[in-house]
Design a protein around this motif. Structure first.
Motif, mmCIF file in Angstrom:
data_model
loop_
_atom_site.group_PDB
_atom_site.id
_atom_site.type_symbol
_atom_site.label_atom_id
_atom_site.label_comp_id
_atom_site.label_asym_id
_atom_site.label_seq_id
_atom_site.Cartn_x
_atom_site.Cartn_y
_atom_site.Cartn_z
ATOM 1 N N UNK A 82 0.831 -1.203 0.000
ATOM 2 C CA UNK A 82 0.000 0.000 0.000
ATOM 3 C C UNK A 82 0.866 1.253 0.000
ATOM 4 N N UNK A 128 -7.432 -2.432 7.707
ATOM 5 C CA UNK A 128 -7.773 -1.113 8.247
ATOM 6 C C UNK A 128 -8.577 -0.311 7.220
ATOM 7 N N UNK A 129 -8.357 -0.597 5.945
ATOM 8 C CA UNK A 129 -9.090 0.106 4.885
ATOM 9 C C UNK A 129 -10.410 -0.568 4.544
ATOM 10 N N UNK A 181 -3.787 5.435 6.552
ATOM 11 C CA UNK A 181 -4.872 4.794 5.809
ATOM 12 C C UNK A 181 -6.085 5.686 5.601
ATOM 13 N N UNK A 196 -2.566 -5.774 8.175
ATOM 14 C CA UNK A 196 -3.096 -4.765 9.084
ATOM 15 C C UNK A 196 -3.649 -3.571 8.303
ATOM 16 N N UNK A 197 -2.882 -3.098 7.322
ATOM 17 C CA UNK A 197 -3.287 -1.889 6.601
ATOM 18 C C UNK A 197 -4.431 -2.152 5.628
ATOM 19 N N UNK A 226 -0.812 -9.802 17.896
ATOM 20 C CA UNK A 226 -1.286 -8.418 17.971
ATOM 21 C C UNK A 226 -2.289 -8.168 16.839
ATOM 22 N N UNK A 228 -2.698 -1.155 18.188
ATOM 23 C CA UNK A 228 -3.646 -0.777 17.135
ATOM 24 C C UNK A 228 -3.185 0.515 16.448
ATOM 25 N N UNK A 275 -9.561 5.408 10.735
ATOM 26 C CA UNK A 275 -8.909 4.100 10.682
ATOM 27 C C UNK A 275 -7.910 4.048 11.833
ATOM 28 N N UNK A 276 -7.295 2.899 12.020
ATOM 29 C CA UNK A 276 -6.285 2.806 13.077
ATOM 30 C C UNK A 276 -5.002 3.499 12.634
ATOM 31 N N UNK A 277 -4.457 3.069 11.498
ATOM 32 C CA UNK A 277 -3.249 3.695 10.986
ATOM 33 C C UNK A 277 -3.592 5.041 10.367
ATOM 34 N N UNK A 301 -4.721 -7.232 14.315
ATOM 35 C CA UNK A 301 -5.764 -6.230 14.210
ATOM 36 C C UNK A 301 -6.217 -6.180 12.782
ATOM 37 N N UNK A 302 -7.491 -6.070 12.597
ATOM 38 C CA UNK A 302 -8.043 -5.854 11.255
ATOM 39 C C UNK A 302 -7.919 -7.070 10.345
#
Lengths: 238, 217
Positions: free
Chosen positions: A152, A189-190, B130, A185-186, A215, B155, B125-127, A217-218
């Protein structure tokens, strides 16, 4: 055919999405950085690891050969059979000497610290940069070149997934504690539905592998067999 | 002027680590992630260390940035569907775990109140990379190094710090200025960050090392 699949495992104190409805035809397999320099024990970083970190060398390449490659091949054959998109990434320097990196970045420092022969970063014209033989992409399978861990951050992956209407991404490759974790994760997250294949990826140690996936996430974590078992009934013609 | 800072030398020796780095200390920003009222009251641990770092950066004229997380629209229509379901879901006691932009819980904790010159970046979002223009801020402000603090470690903090590092910034995660609802997740997130993405230091180390570099510069 849209259908529900098991999703998150129960989490304490947090609302859990135990099931999730997906359209299996909108799935892609992402194979991260399975390049000669990273997965063949006698090339690239292999000799460096063998000399300085023999334990890591044996664990990592053993896992690649016995667990990771067979599982990625299984998933890739499955995706080809069901006409699901396969996407490969290759990580490395897009210009000689890493001119495509910020001059002051830690990655550039890594390059100068380890020198050309021991660096874990390969120039795109070098033989180490190519995808390992067993996973050679077919024409029509997408190969993305990147100079970051997460596609990404240096490819049009997000745009491409949207253009192709992909909603579910199955993530495999190396390293779990680097490209796999940050990518999963990314993308999650999207908003994509992301499954990391725990036996389709590897880190330098079991602890690194577990830390990264813990850990989580997402994304959710499943085995290659679970992915096949979950998708097969949904992909079967009605 | 560039100076040398210890990077990954003390942490779990492993392959391909950068033992030290030449950086320009004046191009260092403090990024405080999601220290909003909603989280600050549940995770009070890192507040004093965030304040110490904030005062240090302000005192030395170094840039400070904040992130806030939540939905940007009251009903959460801007969230992706899984997140909308999770965040808007009633939790125990009937309250809704949802703090859209505009409500008190969404604001940065009063103790750390941003000044008008300090960018506050909203994200759903978390990041931060993003769903925000943080990358433009970092480039426009010519930032080379980022000191990251806040909640929660596994997170929004690791998500943001990891992408910043992946994009080329030199990122220091401040272990004792971050916190997580789950101590185990704090530990594994810090370990993964140290292994792969950048340096992990505590508040005192960051202040001491940046002071030295700034004095030399």
């Amino acid at each position: 055919m849209r259908g529900k699949i098991p999703w998150e495992k129960e989490r304490r104190g947090v609302y859990t999405l135990r099931e999730w409805e997906i359209d299996p035809a909108r799935s892609a397999l992402l194979i991260l950085d399975m390049q000669c320099g990273y997965v063949e024990s006698n090339r690239g970083i292999g000799p460096v690891l063998k000399q300085r970190y023999p334990e890591i060398h044996d664990y990592y390449y053993g896992r690649i050969a016995r667990v990771v490659l067979p599982n990625i091949l299984k998933l890739r054959d499955f995706c080809r059979e069901h006409r699901l998109q396969v996407i490969y990434t290759r990580m490395g320097l897009q210009l000689p000497e890493g001119k495509d990196l910020p001059d002051w970045s830690w990655r550039k420092a890594l390059l100068s610290h380890y020198g050309e022969t021991e660096s874990p970063l390969f120039y795109r014209e070098s033989p180490e940069y190519g995808i390992t033989g067993e996973l050679k992409p077919l024409p029509g399978e997408l190969v993305l070149d990147k100079n970051t861990m997460s596609p990404l951050n240096s490819t049009a992956l997000d745009q491409i997934l949207r253009n192709m209407g992909i909603e579910n991404v199955i993530v495999t490759g190396v390293l779990t504690s680097a490209a796999v974790e940050i990518t999963a994760r990314s993308i999650g997250d999207r908003g994509y539905n992301v499954i990391v294949v725990e036996d389709g990826c590897a880190a330098y140690s079991q602890a690194d592998q577990e830390n990264s996936l813990r850990s989580a996430n997402n994304f959710v974590v499943k085995t290659a067999d679970e992915v096949v078992d979950i998708l097969t009934p949904l992909l079967r013609p009605a | 002027m560039n100076g040398t800072i210890g990077w990954q030398k003390d942490r779990e020796a492993g392959p391909f680590r950068v033992p030290e780095l030449r950086i320009d200390p004046r191009r260092t920003a403090l990024l405080i992630v999601d220290m909003q009222n909603k989280f600050a009251k549940n995770l009070p641990g890192p507040l004093p260390n965030n304040l110490r770092l904030l005062e240090f950066f302000r005192e030395h004229g170094l840039p400070v940035m904040f992130c806030r997380v939540g939905s940007l629209l009251p009903e959460g229509r801007d969230l992706h569907v899984k997140r909308r379901l999770t965040w808007l879901r009633p939790v125990e006691g009937g309250a809704i775990s949802h703090c859209p932009k505009g409500c008190f819980d969404y604001e940065v904790a009063e103790t750390l109140k941003p000044r008008p010159s300090e960018p506050v970046i909203d994200k759903n979002s978390q990041g931060a990379f993003n769903s925000s223009t943080i990358d433009h801020y970092l480039r426009a402000m010519d930032i080379q190094n980022i000191v990251v603090t806040g909640v929660s470690t596994s997170r929004c903090v690791e998500g943001t710090a990891g992408d910043a590092a992946d994009l080329g910034c030199n990122v220091i995660l401040v272990e004792d200025a971050c916190n997580d609802t789950d101590p185990d997740k704090h530990r594994v997130a810090v370990a993964t960050f140290a292994r792969t993405f950048g340096a992990v230091k505590n508040t005192a180390e960051v202040i001491e090392e940046l002071s030295r570099l700034l004095a030399e510069a």
